[in-house]
Motif scaffolding. Structure first.
Motif, PDB file in Angstrom:
ATOM      1  N   VAL A   1       0.881  -1.162   0.000  1.00  0.00           N
ATOM      2  CA  VAL A   1       0.000   0.000   0.000  1.00  0.00           C
ATOM      3  C   VAL A   1       0.924   1.218   0.000  1.00  0.00           C
ATOM      4  CG1 VAL A   1      -1.798   1.280   1.192  1.00  0.00           C
ATOM      5  CG2 VAL A   1      -1.822  -1.232   1.230  1.00  0.00           C
ATOM      6  N   ALA A   2       0.895   1.960  -1.083  1.00  0.00           N
ATOM      7  CA  ALA A   2       1.757   3.137  -1.233  1.00  0.00           C
ATOM      8  C   ALA A   2       0.879   4.381  -1.295  1.00  0.00           C
ATOM      9  CB  ALA A   2       2.597   3.023  -2.498  1.00  0.00           C
ATOM     10  N   ASN A   3       1.147   5.316  -0.413  1.00  0.00           N
ATOM     11  CA  ASN A   3       0.416   6.584  -0.386  1.00  0.00           C
ATOM     12  C   ASN A   3       1.324   7.701  -0.868  1.00  0.00           C
ATOM     13  OD1 ASN A   3      -2.339   6.236   1.037  1.00  0.00           O
ATOM     14  ND2 ASN A   3      -0.938   4.951   2.192  1.00  0.00           N
ATOM     15  N   ILE A   4       0.854   8.416  -1.865  1.00  0.00           N
ATOM     16  CA  ILE A   4       1.604   9.519  -2.469  1.00  0.00           C
ATOM     17  C   ILE A   4       0.745  10.768  -2.332  1.00  0.00           C
ATOM     18  CG2 ILE A   4       2.646  10.413  -4.582  1.00  0.00           C
ATOM     19  CD1 ILE A   4       1.784   6.795  -4.586  1.00  0.00           C
TER      20      ILE A   4
ATOM     21  N   PHE B   1      -2.945  10.137  -3.595  1.00  0.00           N
ATOM     22  CA  PHE B   1      -3.034   8.953  -4.455  1.00  0.00           C
ATOM     23  C   PHE B   1      -2.608   7.739  -3.645  1.00  0.00           C
ATOM     24  CE2 PHE B   1      -2.135  12.616  -7.087  1.00  0.00           C
ATOM     25  CZ  PHE B   1      -3.093  12.521  -8.080  1.00  0.00           C
ATOM     26  N   MET B   2      -3.164   6.572  -4.006  1.00  0.00           N
ATOM     27  CA  MET B   2      -2.803   5.355  -3.324  1.00  0.00           C
ATOM     28  C   MET B   2      -2.718   4.217  -4.330  1.00  0.00           C
ATOM     29  SD  MET B   2      -4.088   2.240  -1.938  1.00  0.00           S
ATOM     30  CE  MET B   2      -5.851   2.424  -1.777  1.00  0.00           C
ATOM     31  N   PHE B   3      -1.598   3.508  -4.295  1.00  0.00           N
ATOM     32  CA  PHE B   3      -1.470   2.270  -5.062  1.00  0.00           C
ATOM     33  C   PHE B   3      -1.744   1.108  -4.128  1.00  0.00           C
ATOM     34  CE2 PHE B   3       1.208   4.146  -8.533  1.00  0.00           C
ATOM     35  CZ  PHE B   3       0.526   3.591  -9.591  1.00  0.00           C
TER      36      PHE B   3
ATOM     37  N   GLU C   1       4.672  15.840  -1.860  1.00  0.00           N
ATOM     38  CA  GLU C   1       4.712  16.329  -0.482  1.00  0.00           C
ATOM     39  C   GLU C   1       5.138  15.226   0.477  1.00  0.00           C
ATOM     40  OE1 GLU C   1       4.644  19.249   2.148  1.00  0.00           O
ATOM     41  OE2 GLU C   1       3.752  19.651   0.184  1.00  0.00           O
ATOM     42  N   SER C   2       4.554  14.029   0.297  1.00  0.00           N
ATOM     43  CA  SER C   2       4.909  12.903   1.161  1.00  0.00           C
ATOM     44  C   SER C   2       4.672  11.588   0.441  1.00  0.00           C
ATOM     45  CB  SER C   2       4.123  12.942   2.473  1.00  0.00           C
ATOM     46  OG  SER C   2       2.759  12.675   2.242  1.00  0.00           O
ATOM     47  N   PHE C   3       5.392  10.574   0.894  1.00  0.00           N
ATOM     48  CA  PHE C   3       5.285   9.227   0.340  1.00  0.00           C
ATOM     49  C   PHE C   3       5.448   8.244   1.485  1.00  0.00           C
ATOM     50  CE2 PHE C   3       7.474   5.405  -1.199  1.00  0.00           C
ATOM     51  CZ  PHE C   3       6.550   4.952  -2.110  1.00  0.00           C
ATOM     52  N   THR C   4       4.488   7.357   1.641  1.00  0.00           N
ATOM     53  CA  THR C   4       4.623   6.281   2.623  1.00  0.00           C
ATOM     54  C   THR C   4       4.302   4.968   1.947  1.00  0.00           C
ATOM     55  OG1 THR C   4       2.347   6.557   3.368  1.00  0.00           O
ATOM     56  CG2 THR C   4       4.038   7.698   4.633  1.00  0.00           C
ATOM     57  N   LEU C   5       5.018   3.939   2.356  1.00  0.00           N
ATOM     58  CA  LEU C   5       4.852   2.628   1.758  1.00  0.00           C
ATOM     59  C   LEU C   5       4.757   1.604   2.878  1.00  0.00           C
ATOM     60  CD1 LEU C   5       6.473   1.251  -1.332  1.00  0.00           C
ATOM     61  CD2 LEU C   5       6.746  -0.059   0.754  1.00  0.00           C
TER      62      LEU C   5
END
Length: 96
Positions: free
Chosen positions: A7-10, A52-54, A85-89
């Motif tokens: 789950v990747a949040n951009i 956005f979310m993958f 701005e931010s990216f979490t995986l």
């Protein structure tokens, strides 16, 4: 081999939403063709269009790591440099 869920949040900068969105869309078809890719689905938040979310599933962590080292991901990083701005995986395991 254990299936891996990603789950990747951009979160794009407000003035770069379209640029980031177009760059993310370019990743979809080429990634879906990669070895080990079960699904690779991009979502955009209805209330916060910059988010956005993958949601991805891979046959194994090793095959996902191959994906992470592919040229199209490097091109995405170059295209969106300074626009995110931010990216979490999160690497996750399906349990039920």
């Amino acid at each position: 081999m254990t299936q891996l869920t990603i789950v990747a949040n951009i979160v794009a900068k407000q003035d770069k939403i379209d640029l980031v969105k177009q760059a993310l869309i370019k990743l979809i078809d080429v990634t879906r063709e990669e070895q080990g890719c079960i699904n690779y689905d991009l979502h955009q938040d209805n209330e916060s269009p910059e988010h956005f979310m993958f949601y991805e599933n891979w046959q194994s962590r090793a095959l996902w790591q191959q994906h992470m080292n592919n040229k199209h991901l490097a091109e995405y990083m170059a295209t969106t440099e300074g626009a995110v701005e931010s990216f979490t995986l999160n690497e996750m395991t399906h349990i039920g």
